[in-house]
Scaffold this active site. Sequence first.
Site, PDB file in Angstrom:
ATOM      1  N   SER A   1       0.825  -1.214   0.000  1.00 25.98           N
ATOM      2  CA  SER A   1       0.000   0.000   0.000  1.00 25.98           C
ATOM      3  C   SER A   1       0.854   1.257   0.000  1.00 25.98           C
ATOM      4  O   SER A   1       2.012   1.245   0.428  1.00 25.98           O
ATOM      5  CB  SER A   1      -0.912   0.041   1.231  1.00 25.98           C
ATOM      6  OG  SER A   1      -1.760  -1.068   1.248  1.00 25.98           O
TER       7      SER A   1
HETATM    8  N1  SAH Z   1       0.309  -5.676   4.166  1.00 28.13           N
HETATM    9  C1  SAH Z   1       1.028  -5.869   2.917  1.00 28.13           C
HETATM   10  C2  SAH Z   1       0.204  -5.525   1.700  1.00 28.13           C
HETATM   11  C3  SAH Z   1      -0.632  -6.642   1.347  1.00 28.13           C
HETATM   12  S1  SAH Z   1      -1.548  -6.632  -0.145  1.00 28.13           S
HETATM   13  C4  SAH Z   1       2.333  -5.126   2.884  1.00 28.13           C
HETATM   14  O1  SAH Z   1       2.650  -4.393   3.824  1.00 28.13           O
HETATM   15  O2  SAH Z   1       3.072  -5.305   1.904  1.00 28.13           O
HETATM   16  C5  SAH Z   1      -2.740  -7.813   0.383  1.00 28.13           C
HETATM   17  C6  SAH Z   1      -2.202  -9.191   0.639  1.00 28.13           C
HETATM   18  O3  SAH Z   1      -3.280  -9.980   1.126  1.00 28.13           O
HETATM   19  C7  SAH Z   1      -1.688  -9.903  -0.597  1.00 28.13           C
HETATM   20  O4  SAH Z   1      -0.368 -10.305  -0.380  1.00 28.13           O
HETATM   21  C8  SAH Z   1      -2.625 -11.092  -0.752  1.00 28.13           C
HETATM   22  O5  SAH Z   1      -1.990 -12.235  -1.260  1.00 28.13           O
HETATM   23  C9  SAH Z   1      -3.086 -11.286   0.679  1.00 28.13           C
HETATM   24  N2  SAH Z   1      -4.344 -12.022   0.839  1.00 28.13           N
HETATM   25  C10 SAH Z   1      -5.482 -11.972   0.114  1.00 28.13           C
HETATM   26  N3  SAH Z   1      -6.420 -12.798   0.626  1.00 28.13           N
HETATM   27  C11 SAH Z   1      -5.861 -13.375   1.731  1.00 28.13           C
HETATM   28  C12 SAH Z   1      -6.308 -14.305   2.705  1.00 28.13           C
HETATM   29  N4  SAH Z   1      -7.539 -14.831   2.687  1.00 28.13           N
HETATM   30  N5  SAH Z   1      -5.465 -14.674   3.679  1.00 28.13           N
HETATM   31  C13 SAH Z   1      -4.209 -14.174   3.743  1.00 28.13           C
HETATM   32  N6  SAH Z   1      -3.722 -13.289   2.856  1.00 28.13           N
HETATM   33  C14 SAH Z   1      -4.540 -12.889   1.868  1.00 28.13           C
END
Ligand code: SAH
Length: 206
Positions: A52
Amino acid sequence: MVKEQLRARGIHDPGVLDAFNKVERHKFVLPEVRDSAYGDFPLSIGEGQTISQPYIVALMTECLEVSSSHTVLEIGTGSGYQASILAEQALHVYSIERYEVLASRAESLLKELGYNNITITVGDGTLGWQAYSPFDRIIVTAAVPRVPLPLLEQLRNGGKLIIPLGGSFGQVLTLIEKEQDKINYRNICDCVFVPLVGKYGAKTNN
Ligand code: SAH
């Protein structure tokens, strides 16, 4: 980044600002976009996922009012950047990621950076992480129309949960507080996140 993107837009919690000054964001992005690591926008981290925009990471963290006694659950480890920002303030951060490749990359980076208060697992974060519940704080970094029920159940009374609620084209960042098993919702701002895919989230074939 801290002065122009965070302070100028009202992020004022000293703990949050200190964490942003300390954590080196360029280490969490792919080598080909390293020059843009401190830009005012999200960046690709592979597997179709994104880290993000700094301001959104800061806003979500500030809304949670994390303290050094708190156990935090993060859904969506991605690059591990948000987890490290949280780990600067919390007692322990538990983080769940759907993609093995992202989880293991984040895990080895965070270990190399010396964090010993972050635990990562691969799985469906919409189910929460029962073994370590209840959590003082929960952060969901992917979008979903409704709050997954297990997350509400695993939030401690008096706890806070932040989550982007809505469909795939836009959501409302929502702060939830659980008081005596009553759930209060507060809208923070419009936002756009990748979808939360899982049993209590979006469905997919892959
Ligand atoms: N917090 C992260 C940004 C994450 S983007 C950072 O600091 O870089 C959102 C993430 O959620 C992605 O990596 C995606 O693969 C994950 N995601 C989506 N659905 C999910 C689920 N049900 N359980 C765990 N992770 C999930």
